[in-house]
Write a protein that holds these residues in place. Structure first.
Motif, PDB file in Angstrom:
ATOM      1  N   ARG A 210      17.114   4.211-151.455  1.00 14.30           N
ATOM      2  CA  ARG A 210      17.008   5.664-151.288  1.00 14.30           C
ATOM      3  C   ARG A 210      16.400   6.086-149.960  1.00 14.30           C
ATOM      4  NH1 ARG A 210      14.485   4.883-156.607  1.00 14.30           N
ATOM      5  NH2 ARG A 210      16.078   5.155-158.221  1.00 14.30           N
ATOM      6  N   ASP A 211      15.644   5.210-149.324  1.00 13.33           N
ATOM      7  CA  ASP A 211      14.913   5.598-148.123  1.00 13.33           C
ATOM      8  C   ASP A 211      15.695   5.257-146.864  1.00 13.33           C
ATOM      9  OD1 ASP A 211      12.974   6.338-149.873  1.00 13.33           O
ATOM     10  OD2 ASP A 211      11.716   4.570-149.563  1.00 13.33           O
ATOM     11  N   GLY A 212      15.853   6.220-145.998  1.00 12.11           N
ATOM     12  CA  GLY A 212      16.548   5.971-144.751  1.00 12.11           C
ATOM     13  C   GLY A 212      17.391   7.152-144.327  1.00 12.11           C
ATOM     14  N   PHE A 213      18.040   6.980-143.180  1.00 13.30           N
ATOM     15  CA  PHE A 213      18.850   8.030-142.580  1.00 13.30           C
ATOM     16  C   PHE A 213      20.341   7.740-142.756  1.00 13.30           C
ATOM     17  CE2 PHE A 213      14.872   8.831-140.654  1.00 13.30           C
ATOM     18  CZ  PHE A 213      14.888  10.079-140.048  1.00 13.30           C
ATOM     19  N   VAL A 214      21.124   8.804-142.680  1.00 11.16           N
ATOM     20  CA  VAL A 214      22.571   8.708-142.488  1.00 11.16           C
ATOM     21  C   VAL A 214      22.844   8.952-141.015  1.00 11.16           C
ATOM     22  CG1 VAL A 214      24.788   9.865-142.907  1.00 11.16           C
ATOM     23  CG2 VAL A 214      23.257   9.349-144.826  1.00 11.16           C
ATOM     24  N   VAL A 215      23.675   8.120-140.412  1.00 10.44           N
ATOM     25  CA  VAL A 215      24.070   8.290-139.011  1.00 10.44           C
ATOM     26  C   VAL A 215      25.521   8.764-138.993  1.00 10.44           C
ATOM     27  CG1 VAL A 215      24.399   7.168-136.783  1.00 10.44           C
ATOM     28  CG2 VAL A 215      22.468   6.499-138.246  1.00 10.44           C
ATOM     29  N   ASP A 216      25.741   9.948-138.440  1.00 12.41           N
ATOM     30  CA  ASP A 216      27.066  10.576-138.421  1.00 12.41           C
ATOM     31  C   ASP A 216      27.581  10.582-136.984  1.00 12.41           C
ATOM     32  OD1 ASP A 216      29.337  12.038-138.841  1.00 12.41           O
ATOM     33  OD2 ASP A 216      28.320  13.879-139.495  1.00 12.41           O
ATOM     34  N   VAL A 217      28.493   9.667-136.688  1.00  7.35           N
ATOM     35  CA  VAL A 217      29.046   9.528-135.341  1.00  7.35           C
ATOM     36  C   VAL A 217      30.418  10.193-135.299  1.00  7.35           C
ATOM     37  CG1 VAL A 217      29.732   7.935-133.519  1.00  7.35           C
ATOM     38  CG2 VAL A 217      27.802   7.359-135.016  1.00  7.35           C
ATOM     39  N   GLY A 218      30.557  11.187-134.437  1.00  5.72           N
ATOM     40  CA  GLY A 218      31.750  12.028-134.457  1.00  5.72           C
ATOM     41  C   GLY A 218      31.576  13.071-135.543  1.00  5.72           C
ATOM     42  N   ALA A 219      30.484  13.845-135.424  1.00  2.34           N
ATOM     43  CA  ALA A 219      30.083  14.737-136.516  1.00  2.34           C
ATOM     44  C   ALA A 219      31.001  15.938-136.693  1.00  2.34           C
ATOM     45  CB  ALA A 219      28.651  15.223-136.283  1.00  2.34           C
ATOM     46  N   ASN A 220      31.806  16.255-135.669  1.00  2.40           N
ATOM     47  CA  ASN A 220      32.690  17.423-135.720  1.00  2.40           C
ATOM     48  C   ASN A 220      31.846  18.664-136.023  1.00  2.40           C
ATOM     49  OD1 ASN A 220      35.062  18.923-135.656  1.00  2.40           O
ATOM     50  ND2 ASN A 220      35.713  18.331-137.703  1.00  2.40           N
ATOM     51  N   VAL A 221      32.101  19.382-137.120  1.00  2.97           N
ATOM     52  CA  VAL A 221      31.315  20.584-137.434  1.00  2.97           C
ATOM     53  C   VAL A 221      30.295  20.316-138.539  1.00  2.97           C
ATOM     54  CG1 VAL A 221      33.091  22.175-136.629  1.00  2.97           C
ATOM     55  CG2 VAL A 221      33.098  21.435-139.027  1.00  2.97           C
ATOM     56  N   GLY A 222      30.115  19.044-138.910  1.00  2.45           N
ATOM     57  CA  GLY A 222      29.026  18.698-139.816  1.00  2.45           C
ATOM     58  C   GLY A 222      29.401  18.449-141.256  1.00  2.45           C
ATOM     59  N   MET A 223      30.665  18.197-141.543  1.00  6.89           N
ATOM     60  CA  MET A 223      31.093  18.056-142.935  1.00  6.89           C
ATOM     61  C   MET A 223      30.495  16.826-143.620  1.00  6.89           C
ATOM     62  SD  MET A 223      35.045  19.363-142.602  1.00  6.89           S
ATOM     63  CE  MET A 223      35.311  18.560-141.027  1.00  6.89           C
TER      64      MET A 223
ATOM     65  N   VAL B 101      19.527  13.087-141.403  1.00  3.61           N
ATOM     66  CA  VAL B 101      20.753  12.741-140.690  1.00  3.61           C
ATOM     67  C   VAL B 101      20.500  12.716-139.183  1.00  3.61           C
ATOM     68  CG1 VAL B 101      23.144  13.416-140.230  1.00  3.61           C
ATOM     69  CG2 VAL B 101      22.152  13.828-142.498  1.00  3.61           C
ATOM     70  N   LEU B 102      21.090  11.719-138.510  1.00  2.00           N
ATOM     71  CA  LEU B 102      21.215  11.698-137.053  1.00  2.00           C
ATOM     72  C   LEU B 102      22.687  11.892-136.741  1.00  2.00           C
ATOM     73  CD1 LEU B 102      18.965   8.601-136.217  1.00  2.00           C
ATOM     74  CD2 LEU B 102      18.307  11.014-136.133  1.00  2.00           C
ATOM     75  N   ALA B 103      23.028  13.012-136.117  1.00  2.00           N
ATOM     76  CA  ALA B 103      24.423  13.362-135.878  1.00  2.00           C
ATOM     77  C   ALA B 103      24.736  13.313-134.384  1.00  2.00           C
ATOM     78  CB  ALA B 103      24.730  14.748-136.429  1.00  2.00           C
ATOM     79  N   PHE B 104      25.905  12.745-134.049  1.00  2.87           N
ATOM     80  CA  PHE B 104      26.342  12.619-132.659  1.00  2.87           C
ATOM     81  C   PHE B 104      27.661  13.359-132.489  1.00  2.87           C
ATOM     82  CE2 PHE B 104      23.559   9.158-133.564  1.00  2.87           C
ATOM     83  CZ  PHE B 104      22.845   8.938-132.395  1.00  2.87           C
ATOM     84  N   GLU B 105      27.675  14.318-131.553  1.00  3.95           N
ATOM     85  CA  GLU B 105      28.882  15.112-131.312  1.00  3.95           C
ATOM     86  C   GLU B 105      28.903  15.559-129.855  1.00  3.95           C
ATOM     87  OE1 GLU B 105      32.231  16.846-131.105  1.00  3.95           O
ATOM     88  OE2 GLU B 105      31.685  15.879-133.008  1.00  3.95           O
ATOM     89  N   PRO B 106      29.942  15.198-129.090  1.00  9.07           N
ATOM     90  CA  PRO B 106      29.980  15.559-127.669  1.00  9.07           C
ATOM     91  C   PRO B 106      30.651  16.897-127.353  1.00  9.07           C
ATOM     92  CG  PRO B 106      31.716  13.994-128.160  1.00  9.07           C
ATOM     93  CD  PRO B 106      30.976  14.222-129.447  1.00  9.07           C
ATOM     94  N   VAL B 107      31.365  17.491-128.304  1.00 10.01           N
ATOM     95  CA  VAL B 107      32.108  18.733-128.044  1.00 10.01           C
ATOM     96  C   VAL B 107      31.187  19.933-128.256  1.00 10.01           C
ATOM     97  CG1 VAL B 107      34.078  20.163-128.698  1.00 10.01           C
ATOM     98  CG2 VAL B 107      34.297  17.670-128.681  1.00 10.01           C
ATOM     99  N   PHE B 108      30.966  20.718-127.212  1.00 14.40           N
ATOM    100  CA  PHE B 108      29.994  21.814-127.277  1.00 14.40           C
ATOM    101  C   PHE B 108      30.352  22.831-128.361  1.00 14.40           C
ATOM    102  CE2 PHE B 108      28.399  25.990-125.959  1.00 14.40           C
ATOM    103  CZ  PHE B 108      27.044  25.717-125.919  1.00 14.40           C
ATOM    104  N   GLU B 109      31.628  23.175-128.474  1.00 13.52           N
ATOM    105  CA  GLU B 109      32.025  24.163-129.482  1.00 13.52           C
ATOM    106  C   GLU B 109      31.716  23.669-130.892  1.00 13.52           C
ATOM    107  OE1 GLU B 109      34.563  24.806-125.840  1.00 13.52           O
ATOM    108  OE2 GLU B 109      33.813  23.086-126.972  1.00 13.52           O
ATOM    109  N   ASN B 110      31.879  22.375-131.126  1.00 14.23           N
ATOM    110  CA  ASN B 110      31.522  21.819-132.430  1.00 14.23           C
ATOM    111  C   ASN B 110      30.011  21.834-132.649  1.00 14.23           C
ATOM    112  OD1 ASN B 110      34.177  21.327-133.126  1.00 14.23           O
ATOM    113  ND2 ASN B 110      34.133  19.174-132.507  1.00 14.23           N
TER     114      ASN B 110
END
Length: 325
Positions: free
Chosen positions: A137-150, A162-171
């Motif tokens: 149960r303990d820990g993070f989710v890493v979201d690579v290519g997060a888009n709009v966060g779904m 969550v640690l989310a990675f997203e390079p597109v500014f509009e997203n």
């Protein structure tokens, strides 16, 4: 007043585009209020069995994206997602061709329906529930290519950080919308970067009208939408191994980067080499056409994963789910 109305009855009260946006704003306010009253009870059962405050070093090699300094996206078109045990809202980045051919979720919203459930959102919540039942149960989710966060918000709705990675500014703007709508600023940390196998800058290709198909590979970005305009921009890139310390528990890594998956995995070799009890559950997109556009292949990825101990990979549609035994 009645006569005045009759004189003007042939005039258009509102242009179609303005009418659509007005209805959307009213719907968002109404649905948002319903969402926050209905969702708190559904998430409480998971939160009771989850560490609500896992820690991570705040000395990141790159600063997190600052939503408070980010210009507000507009128009904001958001809604709650249908048929999820732990519901959340997200904001659309691609609106379709307004007003003639709006995005399908805009049509659903105007009919009083929630947004369609993204497959990845349901998958994230199902995997996290299984892991919780197994005592992990303990820990993070890493979201690579997060888009709009779904994926990010699906986890955050369960109280998981969550640690989310997203390079597109509009997203990124839409992720900031979702952080506000879902009240998860303490759970979701966002980085304006493309996870990769090297630290520095990289050319990234934004696909206008289909930002979800943007990619490092120009060929990959235009693979399914050849007529859409493509814009090349410079974005930061960073390996996950340089951002996530070895002592930090990671529950799950989700990677959806339009064919750049192998580079992301290379940059997370240390993280993926953890012993089975500490190794994250891995979900990545395995689309052979997109991988080929980035000079990679599913076989190359599977061979790499076997070399770091991920001996079990199962296909789920175009995704692969991999674990260590």
């Amino acid at each position: 007043m009645a006569n005045a109305w009759k004189r003007d009855k042939n005039q258009k009260l509102l242009a179609p585009k303005i009418l659509i946006i007005t209805l959307l704003v009213l719907s968002i306010i109404f649905l948002s209020s319903l969402f926050f009253f209905s969702s708190s009870s559904s998430s409480s059962s998971y939160l009771q069995n989850t560490n609500p405050n896992p820690t991570i070093s705040t000395k990141f090699p790159i600063p997190p994206f600052d939503c408070f300094k980010c210009p507000q996206s507009k128009p904001v078109i958001a809604n709650v997602v249908e048929n999820l045990k732990y519901p959340f809202l997200y904001s659309l980045a691609d609106l379709g061709n307004l007003p003639e051919k709006p995005h399908k979720n805009i049509v659903r919203l105007l009919k009083g329906k929630p947004f369609r459930k993204p497959d990845i959102s349901a998958t994230i919540q199902e995997v996290l529930e299984r892991m919780s039942a197994d005592g992990k149960r303990d820990g993070f989710v890493v979201d690579v290519g997060a888009n709009v966060g779904m994926a990010s918000f699906a986890a955050a709705a369960m109280g998981v950080k969550v640690l989310a990675f997203e390079p597109v500014f509009e997203n990124l703007q839409r992720i900031c919308d979702g952080i506000w709508f879902n009240r998860v600023a303490s759970l979701v940390t966002v980085f304006e970067a493309a996870a990769s196998d090297r630290n520095g800058d990289i050319t990234f290709h934004k696909l206008v009208g289909r930002l979800d198909n943007s990619a490092v590979s120009e060929v990959g970005a235009r693979l399914a939408f050849k007529s859409n305009k493509e814009i090349a921009v410079q974005v930061k890139s960073i390996p996950l191994d340089e951002l996530i310390p070895p002592s930090q528990p990671i529950l799950l890594i989700k990677i959806d980067v339009q064919g750049w998956e192998k580079h992301v995995l290379n940059g997370a070799k240390k993280l993926l080499s953890r012993k089975p009890a500490e190794a994250p559950y891995l979900i990545y997109e395995e689309d052979e056409r997109l991988l080929k556009a980035s000079n990679s292949s599913s076989k190359e990825i599977r061979d790499f994963l076997k070399s770091v101990g991920y001996s079990k990979c199962v296909e789920h549609g175009t995704d692969a789910h991999c674990t260590k035994e």
